[in-house]
Design a protein around this motif. Structure first.
Motif, PDB file in Angstrom:
ATOM      1  N   LYS A 146     -12.770  10.494  -0.839  1.00 47.04           N
ATOM      2  CA  LYS A 146     -12.745   9.906  -2.174  1.00 47.04           C
ATOM      3  C   LYS A 146     -12.689  11.002  -3.244  1.00 47.04           C
ATOM      4  O   LYS A 146     -13.100  12.146  -3.004  1.00 47.04           O
ATOM      5  N   THR A 191     -14.514  11.446  -5.712  1.00 48.38           N
ATOM      6  CA  THR A 191     -15.854  11.940  -6.019  1.00 48.38           C
ATOM      7  C   THR A 191     -16.304  13.020  -5.038  1.00 48.38           C
ATOM      8  O   THR A 191     -17.223  13.781  -5.334  1.00 48.38           O
ATOM      9  N   GLN A 192     -15.671  13.085  -3.874  1.00 45.23           N
ATOM     10  CA  GLN A 192     -16.046  14.073  -2.858  1.00 45.23           C
ATOM     11  C   GLN A 192     -15.053  15.231  -2.789  1.00 45.23           C
ATOM     12  O   GLN A 192     -15.216  16.142  -1.977  1.00 45.23           O
ATOM     13  N   ALA A 236     -21.658   6.374  -5.055  1.00 43.27           N
ATOM     14  CA  ALA A 236     -20.920   6.732  -6.270  1.00 43.27           C
ATOM     15  C   ALA A 236     -19.517   6.141  -6.222  1.00 43.27           C
ATOM     16  O   ALA A 236     -18.865   6.165  -5.178  1.00 43.27           O
ATOM     17  N   GLU A 247     -15.463   5.803  -7.994  1.00 37.68           N
ATOM     18  CA  GLU A 247     -14.451   6.704  -8.569  1.00 37.68           C
ATOM     19  C   GLU A 247     -14.135   6.356 -10.023  1.00 37.68           C
ATOM     20  O   GLU A 247     -13.096   6.757 -10.538  1.00 37.68           O
ATOM     21  N   GLU A 258     -23.908   1.320 -11.235  1.00 39.03           N
ATOM     22  CA  GLU A 258     -24.264   2.425 -10.336  1.00 39.03           C
ATOM     23  C   GLU A 258     -25.714   2.860 -10.564  1.00 39.03           C
ATOM     24  O   GLU A 258     -26.485   3.040  -9.623  1.00 39.03           O
TER      25      GLU A 258
END
Length: 314
Positions: free
Chosen positions: A82, A84-85, A270, A272, A305
């Motif tokens: 993703k 976020t990673q 989390a 995106e 979130e």
């Protein structure tokens, strides 16, 4: 056309997209998966399964991300984690790659290629937009609703030459593949669906089809698309009516699916959103425009979130 000795593929990130790519590409070249912890062990021992519109089992070599390993210099590396990673993943990859190695970026969102260029400037970057109706239904099981197309983009040599090689591999794997005029155009077109569908459906805990079935949600999606089109134009990307309409036609094919953002919220992970609606709002401000609908969706998802994190720790 494939060469007699096709380049190997390394896939970093064994999510739904990564595993689908691994299953298809293993038919045409050597594929290695990079995974972490229990997922790496499960995939290495038992392989994985595609269900739904495609039904098959597959097994490829698996490398544990924390172990000692190097990527062969001739390999094409597809990063399917993703957005976020991505930064963390590139920090892991950087010391294991060689100068000029091909990096295929399969993330959703805007600004992905810019982040990779900053963190891995020595690589030849190809943007890979994946219109795949896939989702994980277990650690080693992918449900496939449909395969629409892949779109590739590269802005300069030697990445463009590598893009042609990757296109040949993906085509041999049975994917319909097109090429965009630029990475920016590729990112915007692929992001449209997530900008219009993911946030609203995630906030309402609804399947994708709600965008088509609930008039108020369809109107919201249309407002998001209109704002996105104006910001894309300011960024130098002209989005056609067909690009916007494809959001709704592709949603029809995945109407029963719960999108990845909704799944993230459900498990307290989390999302995106910062690479999607949040990115549109930031870019609008940079160009002296406003994108109030995107800003609102981004704030609401961020609030969900935060509430999810608070409930899991409380």
């Amino acid at each position: 056309m494939l060469t007699s000795n096709p380049r190997p593929i390394w896939i970093v990130g064994p999510g739904a997209v990564g595993l689908h790519l691994a299953a298809r590409l293993a038919d045409v070249t050597a594929v290695t998966l990079v995974a972490r912890g229990s997922r790496a062990r499960a995939l290495g021992e038992d392989g994985f399964e595609l269900t739904g519109a495609e039904q098959r089992r597959a097994r490829v070599p698996v490398v544990e991300a924390e172990a000692e390993w190097m990527i062969p210099p001739e390999a094409i590396v597809l990063v399917a984690v993703k957005a976020t990673q991505l930064a963390e993943t590139l920090r892991t990859l950087a010391p294991r790659m060689t100068q000029g190695q091909v990096l295929g970026l399969c993330q959703n969102g805007l600004g992905v290629a810019a982040l990779a260029a900053e963190m891995a400037p020595a690589t030849a970057q190809v943007r890979v937009a994946c219109w795949l109706g896939t989702g994980l239904v277990g650690p080693t099981t992918v449900r496939v609703a449909g395969v629409f197309q892949l779109e590739l983009a590269a802005d300069a040599e030697p990445a463009r030459s590598h893009m042609s090689e990757l296109q040949g591999l993906l085509t041999a794997g049975g994917y319909p593949v097109s090429c965009a005029t630029s990475i920016a155009a590729c990112e915007w077109r692929k992001s449209l669906w997530n900008l219009a569908v993911s946030g609203p459906c995630a906030l309402l805990d609804a399947a994708n089809g709600a965008i088509l079935d609930v008039p108020e949600l369809r109107a919201l999606a249309q407002s998001l698309l209109v704002e996105a089109r104006a910001v894309a134009a300011a960024e130098g990307v002209a989005l056609a009516d067909a690009d916007l309409e494809r959001v709704f036609t592709s949603t029809e094919k995945t109407r029963a699916n719960h999108n990845a953002m909704l799944q993230d919220l459900r498990r307290g992970a989390a999302t995106e959103i910062a690479f999607l609606n949040g990115a549109v709002a930031r870019l609008a401000e940079r160009h002296g425009l406003t994108a109030p609908t995107h800003a609102t969706v981004a704030r609401l998802v961020a609030a969900r979130e935060a509430l999810g994190r608070a409930s899991s720790t409380g």
